[in-house]
Design an enzyme around this catalytic site. Structure first.
Site, PDB file in Angstrom:
ATOM      1  N   LYS A   7     -18.898 -41.274   0.872  1.00  0.00           N
ATOM      2  CA  LYS A   7     -19.188 -41.988   2.136  1.00  0.00           C
ATOM      3  C   LYS A   7     -19.729 -40.987   3.169  1.00  0.00           C
ATOM      4  CE  LYS A   7     -15.813 -45.363   0.783  1.00  0.00           C
ATOM      5  NZ  LYS A   7     -14.875 -46.398   1.124  1.00  0.00           N
ATOM      6  N   SER A  48      -9.037 -48.227  -3.498  1.00  0.00           N
ATOM      7  CA  SER A  48      -7.727 -47.558  -3.434  1.00  0.00           C
ATOM      8  C   SER A  48      -7.249 -46.977  -4.762  1.00  0.00           C
ATOM      9  CB  SER A  48      -6.665 -48.511  -2.865  1.00  0.00           C
ATOM     10  OG  SER A  48      -6.944 -48.777  -1.522  1.00  0.00           O
ATOM     11  N   GLU A  94     -19.265 -51.900   2.760  1.00  0.00           N
ATOM     12  CA  GLU A  94     -19.407 -51.302   4.090  1.00  0.00           C
ATOM     13  C   GLU A  94     -20.829 -51.495   4.617  1.00  0.00           C
ATOM     14  OE1 GLU A  94     -17.729 -47.491   3.090  1.00  0.00           O
ATOM     15  OE2 GLU A  94     -15.746 -48.426   2.961  1.00  0.00           O
ATOM     16  N   GLY A 107     -13.248 -43.629  -3.638  1.00  0.00           N
ATOM     17  CA  GLY A 107     -13.652 -43.200  -2.294  1.00  0.00           C
ATOM     18  C   GLY A 107     -12.752 -42.073  -1.823  1.00  0.00           C
ATOM     19  N   GLY A 108     -11.806 -42.401  -0.949  1.00  0.00           N
ATOM     20  CA  GLY A 108     -10.932 -41.417  -0.308  1.00  0.00           C
ATOM     21  C   GLY A 108     -10.388 -40.344  -1.246  1.00  0.00           C
ATOM     22  N   ASN A 121     -17.377 -41.522  -4.437  1.00  0.00           N
ATOM     23  CA  ASN A 121     -18.145 -42.011  -3.288  1.00  0.00           C
ATOM     24  C   ASN A 121     -17.629 -41.304  -2.035  1.00  0.00           C
ATOM     25  OD1 ASN A 121     -19.466 -43.446  -1.331  1.00  0.00           O
ATOM     26  ND2 ASN A 121     -18.405 -45.388  -1.681  1.00  0.00           N
ATOM     27  N   GLU A 135     -15.341 -54.307  -6.464  1.00  0.00           N
ATOM     28  CA  GLU A 135     -14.530 -53.702  -5.406  1.00  0.00           C
ATOM     29  C   GLU A 135     -14.037 -54.789  -4.444  1.00  0.00           C
ATOM     30  OE1 GLU A 135     -15.474 -49.303  -4.634  1.00  0.00           O
ATOM     31  OE2 GLU A 135     -16.935 -50.442  -3.528  1.00  0.00           O
ATOM     32  N   GLY A 181      -9.815 -48.705   0.757  1.00  0.00           N
ATOM     33  CA  GLY A 181      -9.179 -47.909   1.810  1.00  0.00           C
ATOM     34  C   GLY A 181      -7.837 -48.437   2.303  1.00  0.00           C
ATOM     35  N   HIS A 238     -22.721 -51.951  -1.347  1.00  0.00           N
ATOM     36  CA  HIS A 238     -21.343 -51.617  -0.954  1.00  0.00           C
ATOM     37  C   HIS A 238     -20.916 -52.493   0.232  1.00  0.00           C
ATOM     38  CE1 HIS A 238     -17.807 -49.471   0.344  1.00  0.00           C
ATOM     39  NE2 HIS A 238     -17.798 -48.878  -0.850  1.00  0.00           N
TER      40      HIS A 238
HETATM   41  P1  PGA Z   1     -11.423 -46.127  -1.593  1.00  0.00           P
HETATM   42  O1  PGA Z   1     -12.976 -46.529  -1.503  1.00  0.00           O
HETATM   43  O2  PGA Z   1     -11.197 -45.508  -2.937  1.00  0.00           O
HETATM   44  O3  PGA Z   1     -11.235 -45.147  -0.461  1.00  0.00           O
HETATM   45  O4  PGA Z   1     -10.639 -47.374  -1.412  1.00  0.00           O
HETATM   46  C1  PGA Z   1     -13.665 -47.052  -2.604  1.00  0.00           C
HETATM   47  C2  PGA Z   1     -15.064 -47.419  -2.211  1.00  0.00           C
HETATM   48  O5  PGA Z   1     -15.273 -47.889  -1.084  1.00  0.00           O
HETATM   49  O6  PGA Z   1     -16.009 -47.253  -2.990  1.00  0.00           O
END
Ligand code: PGA
Length: 250
Positions: free
Chosen positions: A13, A211, A101, A232-233, A11, A168, A174, A99
């Site tokens: 983002k 994470s 966010e 994500g990251g 992802n 999640e 994050g 999601h």
């Molecule tokens: P993260 O994000 O791996 O950076 O924690 C995961 C996500 O929001 O899908």
């Protein structure tokens, strides 16, 4: 037990430009190794890169997914929005919906349900995100929160063969913090229980997101009931992403 048919969702983002296709090439080369024959890799870059990534992935095992869509599946005066039809036309096969966010920006369970239905009409596969906030976890209402998100998000959806659930925990995204093994196992069991209670097939795959990194990927992927990871990251860095794939699929 480790899994050799895991699903890895990157992802991205609000990150990425066309030159980043070189990062993806490195990951694609690794996957050619027959050890990774059964895994699935889905890149979810911003809308601006969907078509070029989809073209690049033609005749490979990789595919693309979008990160959201408008709930209406018709063409019309919705400035700045993208619907499932337009996403489908880029060659994308998946879509992340619900999601946190986006929930944070006011997306409700009802709206998510409309988006899921809209995307299913276009035969997109759904990566449906659910998860509790830190405050909800503290109040010990995680079960109720997951039940509400699942039952409302999947309301009136009969066929669930195109749906994946991504658990999640919002407090983990994050933050560098992941749930303990016991907590994750327990929440996965509860998600399965809720799916049964709501008469959804318990063959729906559940991914974990929040994470995930090369250090924790192995332990998380071994947890009973994990069918994949939503990253994500760490997915923005091809070395880390490759490490995660290696550590979770051997
Ligand atoms: P993260 O994000 O791996 O950076 O924690 C995961 C996500 O929001 O899908």
């Amino acid at each position: 037990m480790t899994n050799n048919n895991m699903i890895f969702v990157a992802n991205w983002k609000m990150h990425g430009n066309f030159n980043d296709i070189s990062k993806v090439k490195t990951v694609l080369n690794l996957i050619k190794n027959k050890k990774f024959k059964k895994i699935k890799v889905i890149y979810c870059p911003p809308f601006t890169l969907l078509q070029s990534f989809s073209n690049f992935f033609k005749n490979t095992k990789f595919c693309t997914g979008a990160q959201n869509c408008h709930y209406k599946n018709e063409y019309g005066p919705y400035t700045g929005n993208i619907n499932a039809k337009l996403i489908k036309s880029t060659g994308a096969k998946y879509i992340i919906l619900g999601h946190s966010e986006n929930r944070n920006e006011g997306e409700t369970d009802i709206l998510i349900n409309q988006k899921i239905k809209s995307a299913l009409k276009e035969k997109l596969n759904i990566i449906f995100c659910i998860g509790e906030t830190k405050a909800e976890k503290k109040k010990k209402i995680t079960f109720q929160v997951l039940k509400k998100q699942l039952s409302r998000g999947l309301k009136n959806i009969k066929k669930t063969n195109k749906i994946l659930i991504a658990y999640e925990p919002v407090w983990s995204i994050g933050s560098g913090i992941v749930p303990s093994k016991e907590e994750l196992e327990n929440n996965l069991k509860n998600i399965k229980k809720i799916l049964r209670e709501c008469n959804f097939k318990n063959t729906i795959k559940i991914l974990y997101g929040g994470s995930v990194n090369p250090k924790n990927a192995n332990e998380i992927s071994k947890i009973d009931g994990i069918g994949g990871l939503l990253i994500g990251g760490a997915s923005l860095n091809s070395k880390k992403f490759i490490d995660i794939i290696k550590k979770s699929s051997n």
